[in-house]
Design a protein around this motif. Structure first.
Motif, PDB file in Angstrom:
ATOM      1  N   ALA A  45      -2.190 -18.845   9.923  1.00  0.00           N
ATOM      2  CA  ALA A  45      -0.289 -19.132   9.738  1.00  0.00           C
ATOM      3  C   ALA A  45       0.117 -17.789   9.160  1.00  0.00           C
ATOM      4  N   PRO A  46       1.569 -17.686   9.212  1.00  0.00           N
ATOM      5  CA  PRO A  46       2.176 -16.462   8.536  1.00  0.00           C
ATOM      6  C   PRO A  46       1.963 -16.473   7.211  1.00  0.00           C
ATOM      7  N   ILE A  47       1.716 -15.370   6.599  1.00  0.00           N
ATOM      8  CA  ILE A  47       1.756 -15.239   5.261  1.00  0.00           C
ATOM      9  C   ILE A  47       3.182 -15.140   4.802  1.00  0.00           C
ATOM     10  N   GLN A  48       3.551 -16.231   3.849  1.00  0.00           N
ATOM     11  CA  GLN A  48       4.873 -16.197   3.162  1.00  0.00           C
ATOM     12  C   GLN A  48       5.019 -15.790   1.906  1.00  0.00           C
ATOM     13  N   VAL A  49       3.953 -15.578   1.122  1.00  0.00           N
ATOM     14  CA  VAL A  49       3.907 -15.050  -0.128  1.00  0.00           C
ATOM     15  C   VAL A  49       2.855 -14.117  -0.149  1.00  0.00           C
ATOM     16  N   LEU A  50       3.232 -13.002  -0.110  1.00  0.00           N
ATOM     17  CA  LEU A  50       2.391 -11.465  -0.506  1.00  0.00           C
ATOM     18  C   LEU A  50       2.159 -10.943  -1.820  1.00  0.00           C
ATOM     19  N   VAL A  51       1.174 -10.964  -2.668  1.00  0.00           N
ATOM     20  CA  VAL A  51       1.188 -10.268  -3.851  1.00  0.00           C
ATOM     21  C   VAL A  51       0.160  -9.293  -3.582  1.00  0.00           C
ATOM     22  N   ASN A  52       0.944  -7.969  -3.613  1.00  0.00           N
ATOM     23  CA  ASN A  52       0.326  -6.549  -3.419  1.00  0.00           C
ATOM     24  C   ASN A  52      -0.369  -6.315  -4.885  1.00  0.00           C
ATOM     25  N   ASN A  53      -1.430  -6.645  -5.235  1.00  0.00           N
ATOM     26  CA  ASN A  53      -2.171  -6.313  -6.491  1.00  0.00           C
ATOM     27  C   ASN A  53      -3.262  -5.448  -6.396  1.00  0.00           C
ATOM     28  N   ALA A  54      -3.830  -5.129  -5.238  1.00  0.00           N
ATOM     29  CA  ALA A  54      -4.979  -4.245  -5.291  1.00  0.00           C
ATOM     30  C   ALA A  54      -4.516  -2.748  -5.781  1.00  0.00           C
ATOM     31  N   GLY A  55      -5.396  -2.199  -6.816  1.00  0.00           N
ATOM     32  CA  GLY A  55      -4.963  -1.013  -7.119  1.00  0.00           C
ATOM     33  C   GLY A  55      -6.374  -0.345  -7.851  1.00  0.00           C
ATOM     34  N   VAL A  56      -6.484   1.016  -8.012  1.00  0.00           N
ATOM     35  CA  VAL A  56      -7.568   1.562  -8.521  1.00  0.00           C
ATOM     36  C   VAL A  56      -6.693   2.978  -9.525  1.00  0.00           C
ATOM     37  N   HIS A  57      -7.530   3.349 -10.660  1.00  0.00           N
ATOM     38  CA  HIS A  57      -6.971   4.487 -11.297  1.00  0.00           C
ATOM     39  C   HIS A  57      -8.355   5.328 -11.028  1.00  0.00           C
ATOM     40  N   ASP A  58      -8.103   6.579 -11.102  1.00  0.00           N
ATOM     41  CA  ASP A  58      -9.070   7.803 -11.376  1.00  0.00           C
ATOM     42  C   ASP A  58      -8.475   8.876 -12.230  1.00  0.00           C
ATOM     43  N   ASP A  59      -8.475   8.611 -13.500  1.00  0.00           N
ATOM     44  CA  ASP A  59      -7.868   9.532 -14.337  1.00  0.00           C
ATOM     45  C   ASP A  59      -8.227  11.040 -14.679  1.00  0.00           C
ATOM     46  N   ALA A  60      -7.388  11.932 -14.638  1.00  0.00           N
ATOM     47  CA  ALA A  60      -7.613  13.097 -14.939  1.00  0.00           C
ATOM     48  C   ALA A  60      -6.407  14.034 -15.351  1.00  0.00           C
ATOM     49  N   VAL A  61      -6.372  14.901 -16.228  1.00  0.00           N
ATOM     50  CA  VAL A  61      -5.145  15.667 -16.385  1.00  0.00           C
ATOM     51  C   VAL A  61      -4.899  16.460 -15.149  1.00  0.00           C
ATOM     52  N   MET A  62      -3.706  16.626 -14.660  1.00  0.00           N
ATOM     53  CA  MET A  62      -3.297  17.322 -13.614  1.00  0.00           C
ATOM     54  C   MET A  62      -4.019  18.692 -13.459  1.00  0.00           C
ATOM     55  N   PRO A  63      -4.147  19.519 -14.346  1.00  0.00           N
ATOM     56  CA  PRO A  63      -4.925  20.820 -13.824  1.00  0.00           C
ATOM     57  C   PRO A  63      -6.469  20.729 -13.579  1.00  0.00           C
ATOM     58  N   GLY A  64      -6.954  19.518 -13.958  1.00  0.00           N
ATOM     59  CA  GLY A  64      -8.362  19.366 -13.792  1.00  0.00           C
ATOM     60  C   GLY A  64      -8.370  18.300 -12.659  1.00  0.00           C
ATOM     61  N   MET A  65      -7.532  17.906 -11.988  1.00  0.00           N
ATOM     62  CA  MET A  65      -7.574  16.737 -11.088  1.00  0.00           C
ATOM     63  C   MET A  65      -7.918  17.334  -9.672  1.00  0.00           C
ATOM     64  N   ARG A  66      -9.153  16.649  -9.245  1.00  0.00           N
ATOM     65  CA  ARG A  66      -9.693  16.853  -7.864  1.00  0.00           C
ATOM     66  C   ARG A  66      -8.838  16.329  -6.711  1.00  0.00           C
ATOM     67  N   ALA A  67      -8.464  16.966  -5.631  1.00  0.00           N
ATOM     68  CA  ALA A  67      -7.636  16.538  -4.633  1.00  0.00           C
ATOM     69  C   ALA A  67      -8.264  14.945  -4.149  1.00  0.00           C
ATOM     70  N   GLU A  68      -9.655  14.714  -4.205  1.00  0.00           N
ATOM     71  CA  GLU A  68      -9.994  13.586  -3.879  1.00  0.00           C
ATOM     72  C   GLU A  68      -9.524  12.309  -4.876  1.00  0.00           C
TER      73      GLU A  68
ATOM     74  N   TRP B 286      -6.599  12.581  -6.684  1.00  0.00           N
ATOM     75  CA  TRP B 286      -5.294  12.209  -6.017  1.00  0.00           C
ATOM     76  C   TRP B 286      -5.204  11.237  -4.790  1.00  0.00           C
ATOM     77  N   GLN B 287      -5.784  11.552  -3.793  1.00  0.00           N
ATOM     78  CA  GLN B 287      -5.790  10.804  -2.654  1.00  0.00           C
ATOM     79  C   GLN B 287      -6.233   9.463  -2.725  1.00  0.00           C
ATOM     80  N   ARG B 288      -7.407   9.231  -3.190  1.00  0.00           N
ATOM     81  CA  ARG B 288      -7.982   7.950  -3.227  1.00  0.00           C
ATOM     82  C   ARG B 288      -6.914   6.999  -4.010  1.00  0.00           C
ATOM     83  N   VAL B 289      -6.284   7.406  -4.992  1.00  0.00           N
ATOM     84  CA  VAL B 289      -5.112   6.493  -6.079  1.00  0.00           C
ATOM     85  C   VAL B 289      -4.041   6.266  -5.065  1.00  0.00           C
ATOM     86  N   ILE B 290      -3.649   7.497  -4.368  1.00  0.00           N
ATOM     87  CA  ILE B 290      -2.473   6.996  -3.733  1.00  0.00           C
ATOM     88  C   ILE B 290      -2.952   6.277  -2.375  1.00  0.00           C
TER      89      ILE B 290
END
Length: 259
Positions: A95-118, A120-124
């Protein structure tokens, strides 16, 4: 309860179309499980999504069914476009989806000077690209029904920022902007689009992040929120009663930051 195959999901299509179907992504987590359970209690049939924790999705489905509700588990990675397309095809066969809750999420914390490209990319990819991968292919079937509710679960970090979470704040802030723009595109077809931005919520994910003293310092109501409180707000926005609310980001944070 095993995860359904596409063949099993199409069984009983006529019965399935008599109810409104919802998809809750990230429903293997505490907030997502509460949302799925609450929507089912309101009479919706719910797809309970997980990525890695299929067993938890099965448990949520079993709990919903034990209470007399209707639910089915589905497992895929929202950051994987091909996997999303296959999952969407499986769900739309019912059936069509008539209610969509976009709840999936992750965080991978680091201060920006030490943040790895991976980091940034995975969280985005999960938090922002996942929104596109799931929402875009579900839109036309939803619009054809001339009724729909999309609720994006974001974060106070996307409103106020947070040290060590530039990637997470960027993704959630992007969701706030996407919520406003998409709401304008679909409003005339009876579809609303809103975001819910939780603050500190007592979940397994946040259990080791904030102690009681820190919560009292940060939150004017001096406690963490509960997953059920978030679920109740999401369920209201997903209901008939919220038909005149769209393009909004509603904070649920105990007053810790005034939008």
């Amino acid at each position: 309860m095993p995860t359904e195959t596409a063949t099993e999901a199409t069984t009983g299509r006529g019965d399935a179309q008599r109810v409104r179907w919802a998809l809750v992504t990230g429903a293997s987590g505490d907030i997502g499980a509460a949302v799925a359970t609450t929507l089912a209690a309101q009479g919706l049939a719910v797809w309970v999504h997980a990525n890695r924790n299929a067993a938890r999705a099965d448990a949520v489905v079993a709990s919903i069914e034990a209470a007399g509700g209707q639910a089915r588990p589905i497992v895929f990675d929202v950051a994987d476009g091909a996997a999303c397309a296959a999952a969407v095809a499986q769900m739309l066969a019912v059936a069509p989806i008539q209610v969509l809750v976009n709840n999936a999420g992750v965080h991978d914390d680091a201060v920006m000077p030490g943040m790895r490209a991976e980091q940034w990319q995975r969280v985005i990819d999960v938090n922002l690209n996942g929104f596109f991968n799931v929402t875009q292919p579900l839109l036309l079937p939803m619009l054809r029904t001339r009724w729909g509710r999309i609720v994006n679960v974001t974060s106070v970090a996307g409103q106020a920022g947070n040290r060590g979470q530039v990637n997470y704040a960027a993704a959630k802030g992007g969701l706030h902007a996407a919520t406003k723009a998409l709401a304008l595109e679909v409003a005339s077809r009876g579809v609303t689009v809103n975001a819910v931005a939780p603050g500190i919520i007592a979940t397994a994910m946040s259990a080791d992040t904030f102690d009681a003293a820190r919560i009292k310092q940060l939150v004017p109501v001096q406690r963490a929120g509960q997953a059920q409180e978030v679920a109740d707000l999401v369920a209201f926005l997903a209901s008939e009663r919220a038909g005149y609310i769209t393009a909004q980001t509603l904070a649920i944070n105990g007053g810790m930051w005034a939008a």
